[in-house]
Design a protein around this motif. Structure first.
Motif, PDB file in Angstrom:
ATOM      1  N   SER A  82      -2.911   2.216  -4.211  1.00  0.00           N
ATOM      2  CA  SER A  82      -2.776   3.609  -3.770  1.00  0.00           C
ATOM      3  C   SER A  82      -3.851   3.854  -2.732  1.00  0.00           C
ATOM      4  CB  SER A  82      -2.959   4.577  -4.943  1.00  0.00           C
ATOM      5  OG  SER A  82      -1.832   4.534  -5.790  1.00  0.00           O
TER       6      SER A  82
ATOM      7  N   VAL B  36      -2.956  -0.061  -8.404  1.00  0.00           N
ATOM      8  CA  VAL B  36      -1.897   0.396  -9.310  1.00  0.00           C
ATOM      9  C   VAL B  36      -1.384  -0.781 -10.134  1.00  0.00           C
ATOM     10  CG1 VAL B  36       0.388   1.455  -9.452  1.00  0.00           C
ATOM     11  CG2 VAL B  36      -1.246   2.228  -7.708  1.00  0.00           C
TER      12      VAL B  36
ATOM     13  N   ARG C 289       0.840  -1.196   0.000  1.00  0.00           N
ATOM     14  CA  ARG C 289       0.000   0.000   0.000  1.00  0.00           C
ATOM     15  C   ARG C 289       0.884   1.259   0.000  1.00  0.00           C
ATOM     16  NH1 ARG C 289      -3.067  -3.817   2.689  1.00  0.00           N
ATOM     17  NH2 ARG C 289      -5.307  -3.779   2.196  1.00  0.00           N
ATOM     18  N   LYS C 290       0.519   2.206  -0.901  1.00  0.00           N
ATOM     19  CA  LYS C 290       1.246   3.475  -0.993  1.00  0.00           C
ATOM     20  C   LYS C 290       0.269   4.629  -0.805  1.00  0.00           C
ATOM     21  CE  LYS C 290       4.793   1.769  -4.188  1.00  0.00           C
ATOM     22  NZ  LYS C 290       5.443   1.973  -5.520  1.00  0.00           N
ATOM     23  N   ASN C 291       0.666   5.591   0.035  1.00  0.00           N
ATOM     24  CA  ASN C 291      -0.192   6.751   0.275  1.00  0.00           C
ATOM     25  C   ASN C 291      -0.309   7.609  -0.979  1.00  0.00           C
ATOM     26  OD1 ASN C 291      -0.622   6.007   2.910  1.00  0.00           O
ATOM     27  ND2 ASN C 291       1.087   7.218   3.700  1.00  0.00           N
ATOM     28  N   ASP C 292      -1.552   8.125  -1.223  1.00  0.00           N
ATOM     29  CA  ASP C 292      -1.802   8.973  -2.397  1.00  0.00           C
ATOM     30  C   ASP C 292      -2.627  10.165  -1.930  1.00  0.00           C
ATOM     31  OD1 ASP C 292      -2.526  10.167  -4.770  1.00  0.00           O
ATOM     32  OD2 ASP C 292      -2.943   8.263  -5.796  1.00  0.00           O
TER      33      ASP C 292
ATOM     34  N   GLU D 231      -9.200   3.566  -2.109  1.00  0.00           N
ATOM     35  CA  GLU D 231      -8.036   2.827  -2.606  1.00  0.00           C
ATOM     36  C   GLU D 231      -8.158   2.642  -4.113  1.00  0.00           C
ATOM     37  OE1 GLU D 231      -6.784   0.018   1.233  1.00  0.00           O
ATOM     38  OE2 GLU D 231      -7.819  -0.891  -0.481  1.00  0.00           O
ATOM     39  N   LYS D 232      -6.995   2.609  -4.777  1.00  0.00           N
ATOM     40  CA  LYS D 232      -6.955   2.395  -6.217  1.00  0.00           C
ATOM     41  C   LYS D 232      -5.852   1.399  -6.543  1.00  0.00           C
ATOM     42  CE  LYS D 232      -5.198   5.547  -8.916  1.00  0.00           C
ATOM     43  NZ  LYS D 232      -5.020   6.807  -9.649  1.00  0.00           N
TER      44      LYS D 232
ATOM     45  N   GLY E 134      -5.795   6.574  -0.396  1.00  0.00           N
ATOM     46  CA  GLY E 134      -6.062   8.005  -0.331  1.00  0.00           C
ATOM     47  C   GLY E 134      -5.811   8.588   1.047  1.00  0.00           C
TER      48      GLY E 134
END
Length: 399
Positions: free
Chosen positions: A285, A244, A230-233, A241-242, A287
């Motif tokens: 990603s 990637v 998981r990466k912060n966006d 969440e999206k 949010g």
């Protein structure tokens, strides 16, 4: 002495001897006649005593007298044929069989019987002792009792035998569990077990359970879940969440040591594993953008994309509402916030807007009936929602 005298003496002696011989002859003759007459009046009979046959001549008038004369002591258990009171007849056959004491043990309880029977089956019938085919008798029923005059009987009883998944009622006599299993021709495998000690003595209504244990090795190919990164966006609303990069499951070959009891798996352990295909990480990603909504009485802005929408109103406590907007705002804690529910395909969540008759607001919620150019404006009370009604208003998307 003169010759005449000597002659006279000789003749006298001779006459004396002749007289003695004649007397002896008469006595002997009489004795022979008496003997012949005595024995000639005896009755010939055949006596069978304990299986041994002998010919006899007797003056006895009854069977009882004959046996007494033969020094045979009769007991109440002996067998005499014909009866003791029977008159003796010439040529009669008389049979006497002496009774024996037999010790019979039934499950350790001893009793004694007197009988002339020799065969085990007949002795037990005479003693009113019933045996079944399941009972254990120390001697065959059709053989003669042994020299020790003892018969040992172990009565059979029912118990339950469970062999794996099969259960049945069986007969047995008192013995150890090990001997019982041998009688039932139950073979134990190396890993099989019995729910009782093999040295225990079984009793009526016991239940003996044999657990069949099977140990096997199983090799299977299984999927491996992919990891998720998981990466912060900051461009996404908080809580959204999206994807990637799509993840992909991997493959692994695992070897299991499996233990089964009566066909049911009770233990399954991984002995080894080998990766066949590595899994691919799924990247998401997450949010972090926080949307705020403030009460605004501002006038219509001069710029912004403008179009008409059909507007209705709702409250934080509407039927089916959770009180939390789709963008994560707590509407019940902040009922005066300027929020509209939109179709995200038309107006993305987080978009700032101006609504005619409502003012500046933020698109922070959605609704099942809000499709296309429709919006739902948030108001604090039901009365305000009723007053708003349904109307067509202008909406401007603010930059």
């Amino acid at each position: 002495m003169s010759n005449q005298s000597m002659k006279s003496q000789f003749l006298g002696s001779l006459r004396s001897k002749q007289t003695g011989i004649r007397v002896l002859s008469v006595v002997l003759f009489v004795s022979v006649i008496a003997f012949v007459l005595y024995h000639g009046t005896k009755t010939p009979v055949t006596l069978i005593a304990n299986g041994e046959t002998s010919k006899l001549y007797t003056h006895a008038t009854t069977v009882d007298e004959l046996l007494t004369a033969q020094n045979i002591d009769i007991t109440n258990y002996d067998k005499v044929s014909p009866s003791l009171s029977t008159k003796i007849d010439s040529g009669m056959s008389i049979e006497w069989e002496q009774a024996k004491e037999i010790v019979i043990s039934v499950d350790g309880n001893q009793s004694k019987v007197w009988t002339t029977e020799k065969v085990v089956k007949n002795i037990l019938e005479e003693a009113n002792i019933e045996v079944t085919e399941q009972d254990l008798v120390s001697q065959s029923l059709d053989t003669e009792v042994g020299a020790d005059n003892k018969i040992d009987i172990q009565k059979a009883f029912q118990l339950t035998l469970v062999d794996g998944k099969k259960e049945r009622q069986v007969w047995s006599t008192s013995t150890t569990v090990a001997n019982f299993l041998k009688q039932q021709e139950i073979q134990l495998g190396e890993s099989d077990r019995v729910d009782k000690n093999l040295e225990d003595v079984i009793t009526p209504n016991d239940k003996i359970a044999v657990v069949r244990v099977e140990k096997v090795t199983d090799v299977v190919e299984e999927s491996v879940d992919f990891p998720i990164e998981r990466k912060n966006d900051s461009s996404l609303l908080k809580g959204k969440e999206k994807v990637v990069t799509e993840g992909k499951k991997g493959k692994v070959e695992r070897t299991y040591n499996i233990v089964k009891e009566n066909g049911k798996v009770v233990s399954k352990k991984v002995a080894s594993e080998k990766i066949i295909e590595q899994p691919k990480t799924k990247v998401l990603s997450v949010g972090t953008k926080v949307v705020t909504a403030k009460v605004s009485r501002s006038s219509e802005p001069n710029s912004g994309k403008e179009f008409y929408v059909e507007a209705t109103a709702y409250t934080p406590h509407c039927t089916g509402c959770s009180g939390i907007s789709a963008a994560g705002l707590n509407l019940r804690a902040n009922p005066d916030m300027k929020v509209i529910a939109v179709d995200p395909r038309i107006i993305p969540l987080g978009t700032k807007v101006w609504v005619e008759g409502y003012g500046n607001a933020v698109a922070a919620d959605t609704g099942g009936a809000i499709k296309g150019n429709k919006i739902d404006v948030l108001v604090p009370t039901k009365s305000e929602a009723y007053n708003w009604g349904r109307k067509k208003v202008r909406l401007k998307v603010l930059k």
